[in-house]
Enzyme design. Structure first.
Site, PDB file in Angstrom:
ATOM      1  N   SER A  57       3.619   1.500   4.816  1.00 35.85           N
ATOM      2  CA  SER A  57       2.561   0.578   5.249  1.00 35.85           C
ATOM      3  C   SER A  57       1.463   0.439   4.217  1.00 35.85           C
ATOM      4  CB  SER A  57       2.603   0.562   7.230  1.00 35.85           C
ATOM      5  OG  SER A  57       1.776   1.523   7.021  1.00 35.85           O
ATOM      6  N   LYS A 118      -5.083   2.002   8.128  1.00 33.45           N
ATOM      7  CA  LYS A 118      -4.756   0.534   7.929  1.00 33.45           C
ATOM      8  C   LYS A 118      -5.968   0.279   7.188  1.00 33.45           C
ATOM      9  CE  LYS A 118      -1.304   0.416  10.209  1.00 33.45           C
ATOM     10  NZ  LYS A 118       0.300   0.246   9.124  1.00 33.45           N
TER      11      LYS A 118
END
Length: 262
Positions: A57, A118
């Site tokens: 991701s 993230k």
């Protein structure tokens, strides 16, 4: 005339030397181990903690198999900073705000035992929206510079568009775009309240982040869930390598060793 043997001094062999080994009492060994574990726990809680990247991701900045080091200093400390997320206190001690563009490890708000990584996109008070794949902060688009098509690092059979994003404050980093209109390419306006952040993965079409509500996505991230800031890729192994598979120990990605994370 011969000299008598008695005229020579008698030889006296040296006494054998002794090497003494002091036995250590079991309680001494236990104390040493306990102190060592305590120091390791303090360092892991207050200073630095290693993590392994298990998914794609955050490509291309972080790839599967990266072994990263996370610093606990930049944002202060919360219960999330400690191993096992113990219920010690709420909020953060010596709290300092994250900056747009920081890459952080945090505990999932709905599943605190699960840690994710993230990038910080929206700060408290920001309005964040994604339109046709472009990210807008307070109505202003983050500048995107297409860099051409490349092979996806973790899926070489897939061709992706590599894009450089540059924040208004100067932070710059690379993202992947798989093309087409993905489910995260258009969102409503997200207003980030005080004490929260809006997070996104750099692999924009392969990241469940603040664009989706919990429990499927991250939703808006409470600042007390942040573990720390990612500083460096210390080492990296190709996908499939495992501690329990000795034949994979040398499946290294040496070009990613000691790589600063931006």
């Amino acid at each position: 005339m011969s000299q008598s043997a008695d005229a020579f001094p008698a030889a006296h062999p040296e006494a054998p030397s002794e090497t003494r080994v002091a036995s250590r009492k079991p309680d001494g060994v236990f104390s040493t181990v306990l102190v060592t574990l305590l120091i390791a726990l303090i360092v892991r809680t207050l200073a630095f903690q290693p993590f392994t990247i298990p998914s794609s991701s955050m490509e291309p900045g972080l790839v599967t198999g990266d072994y990263i080091i996370v610093s606990k200093f930049p944002y202060g400390w919360s219960r999330a900073s400690a191993p096992l997320n113990p219920p010690l206190f709420n909020g953060r001690l010596f709290s300092r705000s994250a900056a747009r563009g920081d890459v952080v490890v945090f505990r999932h708000p709905a599943r605190p035992k699960e840690t994710l990584v993230k990038r910080v996109i929206g700060l408290p008070g920001d309005q964040v929206q994604v339109r046709h794949g472009a990210v807008f902060i307070n109505g202003r688009a983050i500048r995107q510079t297409p860099l051409g098509k490349v092979r996806d690092h973790d899926e070489p059979e897939r061709i992706v568009q590599q894009v450089r994003e540059t924040q208004a404050e100067g932070a710059t980093y690379l993202t992947y775009d798989r093309g087409g209109r993905g489910p995260g390419d258009d969102t409503s306006v997200h207003v980030v309240p005080p004490g929260f952040y809006f997070m996104m993965g750099d692999n924009r079409d392969n990241s469940l982040d603040s664009r989706w509500l919990q429990p499927e996505g991250v939703g808006l991230l409470p600042e007390e869930n942040i573990v720390g800031r990612v500083e460096i890729v210390l080492a990296s192994w190709r996908p499939g390598a495992s501690l329990f598979k000795p034949w994979t120990w040398l499946a290294l990605q040496p070009d990613r060793f000691l790589k600063r994370v931006r």
